[in-house]
Design a protein around this motif. Structure first.
Motif, mmCIF file in Angstrom:
data_model
loop_
_atom_site.group_PDB
_atom_site.id
_atom_site.type_symbol
_atom_site.label_atom_id
_atom_site.label_comp_id
_atom_site.label_asym_id
_atom_site.label_seq_id
_atom_site.Cartn_x
_atom_site.Cartn_y
_atom_site.Cartn_z
ATOM 1 N N VAL A 1 0.877 -1.161 0.000
ATOM 2 C CA VAL A 1 0.000 0.000 0.000
ATOM 3 C C VAL A 1 0.920 1.218 0.000
ATOM 4 O O VAL A 1 1.779 1.351 0.871
ATOM 5 C CB VAL A 1 -0.926 0.018 1.236
ATOM 6 C CG1 VAL A 1 -1.802 1.261 1.227
ATOM 7 C CG2 VAL A 1 -1.795 -1.238 1.267
ATOM 8 N N SER A 2 0.758 2.081 -0.967
ATOM 9 C CA SER A 2 1.648 3.228 -1.157
ATOM 10 C C SER A 2 1.618 4.187 0.014
ATOM 11 O O SER A 2 0.663 4.241 0.789
ATOM 12 C CB SER A 2 1.266 3.986 -2.427
ATOM 13 O OG SER A 2 1.421 3.164 -3.543
ATOM 14 N N LEU B 1 -6.478 -11.391 -0.985
ATOM 15 C CA LEU B 1 -6.741 -10.036 -0.524
ATOM 16 C C LEU B 1 -8.238 -9.804 -0.406
ATOM 17 O O LEU B 1 -8.987 -10.032 -1.347
ATOM 18 C CB LEU B 1 -6.131 -9.024 -1.498
ATOM 19 C CG LEU B 1 -6.350 -7.549 -1.180
ATOM 20 C CD1 LEU B 1 -5.656 -7.175 0.124
ATOM 21 C CD2 LEU B 1 -5.832 -6.684 -2.326
ATOM 22 N N ARG B 2 -8.678 -9.350 0.772
ATOM 23 C CA ARG B 2 -10.087 -9.028 0.992
ATOM 24 C C ARG B 2 -10.322 -7.535 0.829
ATOM 25 O O ARG B 2 -11.253 -7.122 0.164
ATOM 26 C CB ARG B 2 -10.524 -9.492 2.376
ATOM 27 C CG ARG B 2 -10.542 -11.003 2.491
ATOM 28 C CD ARG B 2 -10.796 -11.468 3.891
ATOM 29 N NE ARG B 2 -11.838 -10.695 4.540
ATOM 30 C CZ ARG B 2 -12.745 -11.182 5.347
ATOM 31 N NH1 ARG B 2 -12.762 -12.452 5.622
ATOM 32 N NH2 ARG B 2 -13.629 -10.402 5.908
ATOM 33 N N SER B 3 -9.482 -6.722 1.461
ATOM 34 C CA SER B 3 -9.591 -5.267 1.338
ATOM 35 C C SER B 3 -8.305 -4.634 1.843
ATOM 36 O O SER B 3 -7.505 -5.276 2.512
ATOM 37 C CB SER B 3 -10.790 -4.722 2.129
ATOM 38 O OG SER B 3 -10.601 -4.922 3.514
ATOM 39 N N PHE B 4 -8.130 -3.344 1.503
ATOM 40 C CA PHE B 4 -6.975 -2.614 2.005
ATOM 41 C C PHE B 4 -7.276 -1.129 1.987
ATOM 42 O O PHE B 4 -8.182 -0.670 1.300
ATOM 43 C CB PHE B 4 -5.715 -2.906 1.179
ATOM 44 C CG PHE B 4 -5.754 -2.356 -0.219
ATOM 45 C CD1 PHE B 4 -5.196 -1.116 -0.499
ATOM 46 C CD2 PHE B 4 -6.344 -3.059 -1.251
ATOM 47 C CE1 PHE B 4 -5.228 -0.595 -1.783
ATOM 48 C CE2 PHE B 4 -6.376 -2.556 -2.529
ATOM 49 C CZ PHE B 4 -5.818 -1.313 -2.806
ATOM 50 N N SER B 5 -6.526 -0.402 2.796
ATOM 51 C CA SER B 5 -6.576 1.053 2.816
ATOM 52 C C SER B 5 -5.189 1.523 3.238
ATOM 53 O O SER B 5 -4.273 0.712 3.367
ATOM 54 C CB SER B 5 -7.638 1.572 3.793
ATOM 55 O OG SER B 5 -7.198 1.439 5.129
ATOM 56 N N ASN B 6 -5.055 2.810 3.485
ATOM 57 C CA ASN B 6 -3.775 3.326 3.959
ATOM 58 C C ASN B 6 -3.444 2.833 5.359
ATOM 59 O O ASN B 6 -2.313 2.960 5.804
ATOM 60 C CB ASN B 6 -3.778 4.855 3.946
ATOM 61 C CG ASN B 6 -3.861 5.385 2.542
ATOM 62 O OD1 ASN B 6 -3.303 4.812 1.616
ATOM 63 N ND2 ASN B 6 -4.560 6.483 2.360
ATOM 64 N N ASN B 7 -4.433 2.263 6.050
ATOM 65 C CA ASN B 7 -4.249 1.838 7.444
ATOM 66 C C ASN B 7 -4.346 0.338 7.679
ATOM 67 O O ASN B 7 -4.112 -0.114 8.797
ATOM 68 C CB ASN B 7 -5.283 2.532 8.332
ATOM 69 C CG ASN B 7 -5.171 4.032 8.259
ATOM 70 O OD1 ASN B 7 -4.083 4.576 8.440
ATOM 71 N ND2 ASN B 7 -6.265 4.698 7.974
#
Length: 59
Positions: free
Chosen positions: A16-17, A37-43
């Motif tokens: 994640v950038s 992968l289910r989900s991702f965010s910056n956190n």
């Protein structure tokens, strides 16, 4: 991150950038496990992990 990942012996990964000059996430693994992968965010990075010797580890 790819160079560091391979130097450590991991050939699979999710990155994640960063935002600006700080932060960023990386999850790296070897080919013996299956990662979905289910989900991702910056956190966060949310995955299901299955080790062929152990079975499903995430949920």
């Amino acid at each position: 991150m790819e160079k560091i990942r391979r130097q450590c012996g991991f050939f699979n990964g999710i990155d994640v950038s960063t935002i600006g000059t700080r932060g960023g996430l990386s999850l790296d693994w070897r080919s013996e496990v299956s990662v979905v992968l289910r989900s991702f965010s910056n956190n966060h990075i949310d995955v299901n992990i299955e080790d062929s010797e152990v079975g499903q580890l995430g949920g």
